[in-house]
Design a protein around this motif. Structure first.
Motif, PDB file in Angstrom:
ATOM      1  N   GLU A 149       0.841  -1.192   0.000  1.00 14.53           N
ATOM      2  CA  GLU A 149       0.000   0.000   0.000  1.00 14.53           C
ATOM      3  C   GLU A 149       0.878   1.245   0.000  1.00 14.53           C
ATOM      4  O   GLU A 149       1.829   1.359   0.774  1.00 14.53           O
ATOM      5  N   CYS A 150       0.555   2.139  -0.914  1.00  9.34           N
ATOM      6  CA  CYS A 150       1.301   3.384  -1.015  1.00  9.34           C
ATOM      7  C   CYS A 150       0.990   4.271   0.193  1.00  9.34           C
ATOM      8  O   CYS A 150      -0.195   4.556   0.485  1.00  9.34           O
ATOM      9  N   ALA A 151       2.017   4.718   0.896  1.00 13.02           N
ATOM     10  CA  ALA A 151       1.832   5.557   2.096  1.00 13.02           C
ATOM     11  C   ALA A 151       1.288   6.929   1.751  1.00 13.02           C
ATOM     12  O   ALA A 151       0.677   7.597   2.599  1.00 13.02           O
ATOM     13  N   ASN A 152       1.458   7.348   0.486  1.00 13.51           N
ATOM     14  CA  ASN A 152       1.051   8.693   0.101  1.00 13.51           C
ATOM     15  C   ASN A 152      -0.411   8.752  -0.350  1.00 13.51           C
ATOM     16  O   ASN A 152      -1.185   9.575   0.140  1.00 13.51           O
ATOM     17  N   CYS A 153      -0.796   7.818  -1.261  1.00 12.98           N
ATOM     18  CA  CYS A 153      -2.150   7.893  -1.826  1.00 12.98           C
ATOM     19  C   CYS A 153      -3.021   6.682  -1.500  1.00 12.98           C
ATOM     20  O   CYS A 153      -4.209   6.653  -1.829  1.00 12.98           O
ATOM     21  N   GLU A 189      -2.764   3.723  -2.814  1.00 14.74           N
ATOM     22  CA  GLU A 189      -2.828   2.777  -3.950  1.00 14.74           C
ATOM     23  C   GLU A 189      -2.224   1.439  -3.549  1.00 14.74           C
ATOM     24  O   GLU A 189      -1.184   1.370  -2.898  1.00 14.74           O
TER      25      GLU A 189
END
Length: 402
Positions: free
Chosen positions: A60-64, A66
Motif C-alpha cells: 500500500e502506497c503511504a502517500n495515496c 494505492e
C-alpha cells in the motif's frame, strides 16, 4: 555401463543378512561381518510432482493508498496451470518421439501415478501455442541459414487429412530448418525464400531435384552419390549389366580412399589420382551408355538409360568431392532429418492440415537446431514454454559463423 564416480552417488542402500541367515556349506548360524562388501551400482530416475504456490505480495502506497502488487509472470495467466516442465515433456513426446496426442496424457498420468492428467484438448493446444512463440526464432534462423557455405535439402510427401502435402528440410550439421507446404513444387521452394537467396559461393546438396537447376538460382549444385549408387544397384539387378556395378564400386572405393586421406590430414587427392579416376569413370560410362542403348526392355531399358544419361550430364555435380574434400558425397543428412516425419505420420495419424504440419515443422526446427549445438532438448523446451526460447544469436557462438 560405466559406474558413477563416488561424488556422484546420492543414495546408498545396504543389504545385510537377516537374523535367520546361515552358512550355506555347514549350516552354522554364527556369522560375523568382515567389514568388506561387494558393490553394485544402479542408475534410475524418480518423478516428483510439484504443486507450487506463487504468492505475489501486495503493498500500500503511504502517500495515496494505492495497492501495488509484485509483477506476475505472463506464464501464470490462470489461477492454476501446468508448469513449463510438463508442457515441455508433452511437446517432446509429440515432436521427438512422435507420440499420439491421446497417448501423451496417459503417459503423464502413468508416470505420476495419476497425479498429472491433462486433457487431450490442452495437449492439442500446446502445439500451435509453441509454434507462435517461435515465429521470431524461425525468421532469424532463415537469415542465418542462407549464410552457410554448404546446404543440404530434401522434401517428402505426408498426408494431411486425406490430402497429400509436402514437408521440406533445409540445413547442415548445425542447422535444421523444416517447413510445410500444400504442394511439392517450385512455387513452394520459392516461397521458402532460401534457395533464391543463396549466392554462387554456396553449394547445395540434393537428390537430383531438377528444381535446383532453375536458371534463377545462383548456387552450385551437388548430387547425392548414395542415391546414385542405389539407382545403379537397382538397374544392375534388373538388367544384369556388370558395368553398372563397376561404376558403383569405383564410387565406393574412391569415397573410402578419400576418407583414409582425410584421416591422415590430407586435403585433396593428388593430380595423378584424380586423372586416373576421371579416365576410369569415362571408360565405364562409355561402355554403360552402349549397353543401355542396346537394352530393348520396356521395363528396365528406360530407367537404365536415364541413370547413365544423368551421370553423364551431371558428372561434375556428382563428383565434385573428388577434387575438393570439403564437399560432401551424399545427402544422407537431409534424408535422416526427414525419417521422423514419416514415423509421425504412421504412428500418430495424419496431420489435420498443412498449417498443423507447419506447427510441427517449426517446433522440430527449434528442437533439432538446439540439439545439434549441444543444448538439452528439455532445457530448450522449458525455456520456450516459459516464454523465453533460445535465440539464434544465443545458440550460434562466433565459432559457427561462416
Amino acid at each position: 555401463m560405466e559406474k558413477p564416480e563416488p561424488e556422484e552417488i546420492n543414495e546408498e542402500v545396504s543389504h545385510p543378512l537377516g537374523d535367520e541367515a546361515a552358512c550355506p556349506t555347514c549350516g552354522c548360524g554364527d556369522l560375523s561381518f568382515t567389514g568388506e562388501y561387494e558393490e553394485k551400482y544402479e542408475i534410475d530416475i524418480e518423478i516428483n510432482v510439484k504443486k507450487r504456490l506463487h504468492k505475489f505480495w501486495l503493498y500500500e502506497c503511504a502517500n495515496c493508498g494505492e495497492i501495488v502488487r509484485s509483477g506476475i509472470d505472463p506464464s501464470l495467466r490462470a489461477e492454476c496451470q501446468y508448469g513449463p516442465a510438463i508442457q515441455a515433456f508433452a511437446l517432446s513426446l509429440m515432436n521427438t518421439t512422435n507420440a499420439a496426442i491421446n497417448k501423451v496424457p496417459l503417459l503423464l498420468s502413468g508416470m505420476t501415478d495419476g497425479d498429472v492428467h491433462p486433457s487431450e484438448g490442452y495437449i492439442a493446444k500446446l502445439q500451435p501455442r509453441a509454434a507462435r512463440g517461435l515465429r521470431q526464432f524461425r525468421e532469424d534462423l532463415l537469415k542465418f541459414l542462407v549464410t552457410r557455405p554448404v546446404l543440404y535439402w530434401d522434401d517428402t510427401v505426408v498426408m494431411a487429412d486425406k490430402s497429400r502435402i509436402c514437408l521440406r528440410f533445409y540445413g547442415d550439421e548445425t542447422v535444421a530448418y523444416y517447413v510445410a507446404h500444400d504442394k511439392k513444387d517450385l512455387d513452394g521452394v520459392l516461397s521458402d525464400g532460401i534457395l533464391s537467396a543463396l549466392t554462387e559461393m554456396t553449394k547445395v546438396m540434393h537428390d537430383h531435384n531438377s528444381i535446383n537447376y532453375n536458371s534463377s538460382f545462383a548456387f552450385r549444385n551437388l548430387e547425392c552419390n548414395a542415391h546414385l549408387q542405389r539407382d545403379l544397384q537397382k538397374s544392375a539387378d534388373e538388367t544384369g549389366h556388370e558395368v553398372l556395378l563397376e561404376i558403383k564400386q569405383l564410387i565406393s572405393d574412391t569415397i573410402k580412399d578419400r576418407h583414409d586421406c582425410i584421416l591422415k590430414g590430407e586435403e585433396s587427392f593428388g593430380e595423378v589420382y584424380i586423372e586416373t579416376f576421371n579416365k576410369k569413370m569415362a571408360k565405364l560410362l562409355k561402355k554403360a551408355e552402349k549397353e543401355a542403348a542396346d537394352n530393348k526392355s520396356v521395363y528396365s531399358g528406360p530407367f537404365e538409360r536415364a541413370v547413365i544419361a544423368r551421370i553423364i550430364n551431371y558428372r561434375e555435380n556428382y563428383f565434385a568431392w573428388v577434387e575438393d574434400f570439403s564437399l560432401p558425397t551424399t545427402n544422407n543428412l537431409s534424408e535422416r532429418a526427414l525419417r521422423g516425419v514419416k514415423t509421425k505420420m504412421k504412428v500418430s495419424g495424419q496431420f489435420a492440415s498443412s498449417e498443423t504440419a507447419d506447427n510441427y515443422a517449426v517446433i522440430r526446427t527449434y528442437i533439432e537446431t538446439c540439439r545439434r549445438n549441444g543444448i538439452n532438448e528439455m532445457t530448450a523446451l522449458m525455456r520456450l514454454c516459459s516464454g523465453n526460447p533460445y535465440t539464434v544469436e544465443e545458440i550460434f557462438s562466433q565459432k559457427f559463423q561462416p
